[in-house]
Design an enzyme around this catalytic site. Structure first.
Site, PDB file in Angstrom:
ATOM      1  CB  CYS A  97      -1.080  -0.156   1.069  1.00 24.39           C
ATOM      2  SG  CYS A  97      -1.783  -1.596   1.397  1.00 24.39           S
ATOM      3  CG  HIS A 138      -3.371   3.110   2.287  1.00 23.18           C
ATOM      4  ND1 HIS A 138      -3.693   2.750   1.113  1.00 23.18           N
ATOM      5  CD2 HIS A 138      -3.248   2.132   3.196  1.00 23.18           C
ATOM      6  CE1 HIS A 138      -4.242   1.318   1.127  1.00 23.18           C
ATOM      7  NE2 HIS A 138      -3.889   1.036   2.369  1.00 23.18           N
ATOM      8  CG  ASN A 163      -6.701  -0.995   1.593  1.00 20.10           C
ATOM      9  OD1 ASN A 163      -5.922  -0.499   0.747  1.00 20.10           O
ATOM     10  ND2 ASN A 163      -6.332  -1.425   2.449  1.00 20.10           N
TER      11      ASN A 163
HETATM   12  N1  COA Z   1     -18.636  -8.669   9.481  1.00 18.06           N
HETATM   13  C1  COA Z   1     -18.930  -8.988  10.627  1.00 18.06           C
HETATM   14  N2  COA Z   1     -18.308  -9.212  11.434  1.00 18.06           N
HETATM   15  C2  COA Z   1     -16.924  -9.354  11.514  1.00 18.06           C
HETATM   16  C3  COA Z   1     -16.297  -9.093  10.315  1.00 18.06           C
HETATM   17  C4  COA Z   1     -17.273  -8.688   9.322  1.00 18.06           C
HETATM   18  N3  COA Z   1     -16.639  -8.483   7.975  1.00 18.06           N
HETATM   19  N4  COA Z   1     -15.024  -9.139  10.334  1.00 18.06           N
HETATM   20  C5  COA Z   1     -14.466  -9.492  11.477  1.00 18.06           C
HETATM   21  N5  COA Z   1     -15.689  -9.497  12.218  1.00 18.06           N
HETATM   22  C6  COA Z   1     -15.945  -9.934  13.632  1.00 18.06           C
HETATM   23  C7  COA Z   1     -14.954 -10.753  14.221  1.00 18.06           C
HETATM   24  O1  COA Z   1     -15.177 -12.264  13.985  1.00 18.06           O
HETATM   25  C8  COA Z   1     -15.078 -10.552  15.697  1.00 18.06           C
HETATM   26  O2  COA Z   1     -16.128 -11.291  16.171  1.00 18.06           O
HETATM   27  P1  COA Z   1     -16.136 -11.918  17.811  1.00 18.06           P
HETATM   28  O3  COA Z   1     -15.747 -10.808  18.668  1.00 18.06           O
HETATM   29  O4  COA Z   1     -17.246 -12.784  17.784  1.00 18.06           O
HETATM   30  O5  COA Z   1     -14.844 -12.852  17.851  1.00 18.06           O
HETATM   31  C9  COA Z   1     -15.520  -9.201  15.546  1.00 18.06           C
HETATM   32  O6  COA Z   1     -15.962  -8.785  14.406  1.00 18.06           O
HETATM   33  C10 COA Z   1     -14.358  -8.181  15.987  1.00 18.06           C
HETATM   34  O7  COA Z   1     -13.132  -8.634  15.121  1.00 18.06           O
HETATM   35  P2  COA Z   1     -11.998  -7.807  15.190  1.00 18.06           P
HETATM   36  O8  COA Z   1     -11.191  -8.007  14.153  1.00 18.06           O
HETATM   37  O9  COA Z   1     -11.535  -7.341  16.605  1.00 18.06           O
HETATM   38  O10 COA Z   1     -12.536  -6.455  14.757  1.00 18.06           O
HETATM   39  P3  COA Z   1     -11.764  -4.864  14.648  1.00 18.06           P
HETATM   40  O11 COA Z   1     -12.428  -3.836  15.547  1.00 18.06           O
HETATM   41  O12 COA Z   1     -10.230  -4.992  14.919  1.00 18.06           O
HETATM   42  O13 COA Z   1     -12.049  -4.460  13.369  1.00 18.06           O
HETATM   43  C11 COA Z   1     -10.500  -4.342  11.318  1.00 18.06           C
HETATM   44  C12 COA Z   1     -11.428  -5.104  12.173  1.00 18.06           C
HETATM   45  C13 COA Z   1      -9.874  -5.121  10.324  1.00 18.06           C
HETATM   46  C14 COA Z   1     -11.589  -3.366  10.612  1.00 18.06           C
HETATM   47  C15 COA Z   1      -9.390  -3.310  11.902  1.00 18.06           C
HETATM   48  O14 COA Z   1      -8.535  -4.357  12.790  1.00 18.06           O
HETATM   49  C16 COA Z   1      -8.399  -2.612  10.928  1.00 18.06           C
HETATM   50  O15 COA Z   1      -9.256  -1.833  10.355  1.00 18.06           O
HETATM   51  N6  COA Z   1      -7.365  -3.216  10.831  1.00 18.06           N
HETATM   52  C17 COA Z   1      -6.652  -2.367   9.981  1.00 18.06           C
HETATM   53  C18 COA Z   1      -6.612  -3.330   8.847  1.00 18.06           C
HETATM   54  C19 COA Z   1      -6.108  -2.348   7.464  1.00 18.06           C
HETATM   55  O16 COA Z   1      -6.147  -1.141   7.501  1.00 18.06           O
HETATM   56  N7  COA Z   1      -5.464  -3.380   6.728  1.00 18.06           N
HETATM   57  C20 COA Z   1      -5.002  -2.729   5.592  1.00 18.06           C
HETATM   58  C21 COA Z   1      -3.497  -1.832   5.765  1.00 18.06           C
HETATM   59  S1  COA Z   1      -3.084  -1.614   4.359  1.00 18.06           S
END
Ligand code: COA
Length: 320
Positions: A111, A247, A277
């Protein structure tokens, strides 16, 4: 000797896929995706390829800059989703746009690919090795997703953006880059494993895997520092920056960066709501959208910042 961005272009696949439509494919909800990321839809390739989108973005940038393709002497494509291992996307773009005088190659900085491409273009110009560079970030990430894995497939989209950069007195004021390979396993996609007469391996091709929290913490800590470093190097205060083009991974990450920099969200244009993204395509597509909507005047100072797999990051202060 700085380099100036003289034209931009972008291309998104025709097909937009809303969060609601995703609900049919994977166990997710529109509400969850909007609340956690800000994303409402993304564009997914059907007929398009990484090369075809890079070509469309390049042609739009050439029209915007009002130059001839033959004036381009360097083409750099940042991508992690090239159509072919070789030839490079950049060489295919060179052939398809008729930039016969260019040297062309791809880079993989995920990215941060567009920011890394800008750095290389500027270094070539400083070394007297190029005058006019075409820097592209383009991805077809949808082919690298596990469409059963709701924690990744809802986040990404396809598309490409391009900028033409020319050696000039004013333009890119500062650039900073960084890498932290030790944390690289937070965001991965395995290439083909060893497979030859000595080692039989018929493992299926891997998909994108991510430790979302690890990447989130990396981003909110590293990006503000990188931007501050770039502004310090440029001798420019945050108040002088008109827009911060980050980004487009997650609205919450952008809000956190804005808060850390003490700047209002109005200075952080976003298009992740419509594009998701796009990895290396994210920053140049946003730059083109901002440029084409007439938000930039000559002399404006803007920040560009990319971050992602590697882990890698880059930030630039640019005078428009
Ligand atoms: N829809 C519904 N539920 C979802 C889901 C989706 N698409 N993806 C994950 N979940 C659930 C998980 O299973 C988890 O459930 P549980 O509590 O029963 O185990 C819950 O949502 C929380 O998951 P978690 O991964 O802790 O959520 P989060 O608040 O950390 O958000 C992201 C997840 C990916 C949105 C966040 O971590 C993020 O944005 N990270 C950066 C990612 C990024 O920018 N990557 C690219 C960089 S270039």
């Amino acid at each position: 000797m700085p380099a100036r961005i003289i034209g931009t272009g972008s291309y998104l696949p025709q097909r937009a896929v809303s969060n609601k439509e995703l609900e049919k494919w994977v166990d997710t909800t529109d509400e969850w995706i909007r609340e956690r990321t800000g994303i409402e839809q993304r564009h997914l390739a059907e007929q398009e390829t990484t090369t075809s989108m890079a070509v469309e973005a390049a042609l739009a940038a050439i029209r915007d800059a009002q130059i001839e393709a033959k004036e381009i002497d360097l083409i750099i494509v940042g991508t992690v989703s090239a159509d072919m291992c070789f030839p490079s996307t950049a060489c295919q773009v060179q052939s398809l746009i008729g930039a016969d005088c260019a040297v062309a190659f791809d880079i993989n900085a995920a990215c941060a690919g567009f920011l890394f491409g800008l750095s290389i273009a500027q270094a070539y110009m400083q070394a007297g090795m190029a005058q006019t560079a075409l820097v592209i970030g383009g991805e077809t990430l949808s082919k690298m997703m596990d469409w059963q894995d709701r924690s990744t497939c809802v986040l990404f989209g396809d598309g490409a953006g391009a900028a033409l950069v020319r050696k000039q007195e004013r333009g890119i004021i500062s650039l900073v880059q960084g890498s932290e390979g030790k944390r690289g396993m937070a965001l991965t996609c395995q290439n083909r494993p060893v497979n030859n007469p000595l080692v039989k391996n018929d493992t299926a091709l891997d998909h994108t895997r991510m430790d979302g929290r690890e990447v989130y913490h990396f981003a909110v800590k590293t990006v503000p520092k990188a931007i501050e470093n770039a502004m310090e190097k440029a001798g420019v205060a945050s108040g002088e920056i008109k827009y911060f083009l980050l980004h487009q991974a997650n609205l919450r990450i952008i809000e956190s960066v804005a808060k850390k920099l003490g700047q209002p969200m109005e200075k952080f244009p976003t298009n992740l709501q419509k594009c998701g993204n796009i990895s290396a395509g994210s920053v140049p597509v946003l730059l083109d959208h901002v440029n084409r909507s007439g938000m930039l005047q000559r002399g404006d100072k803007i920040v560009l910042a990319g971050f992602g797999a590697g882990l890698t990051w880059g930030a630039a202060v640019v005078e428009w």
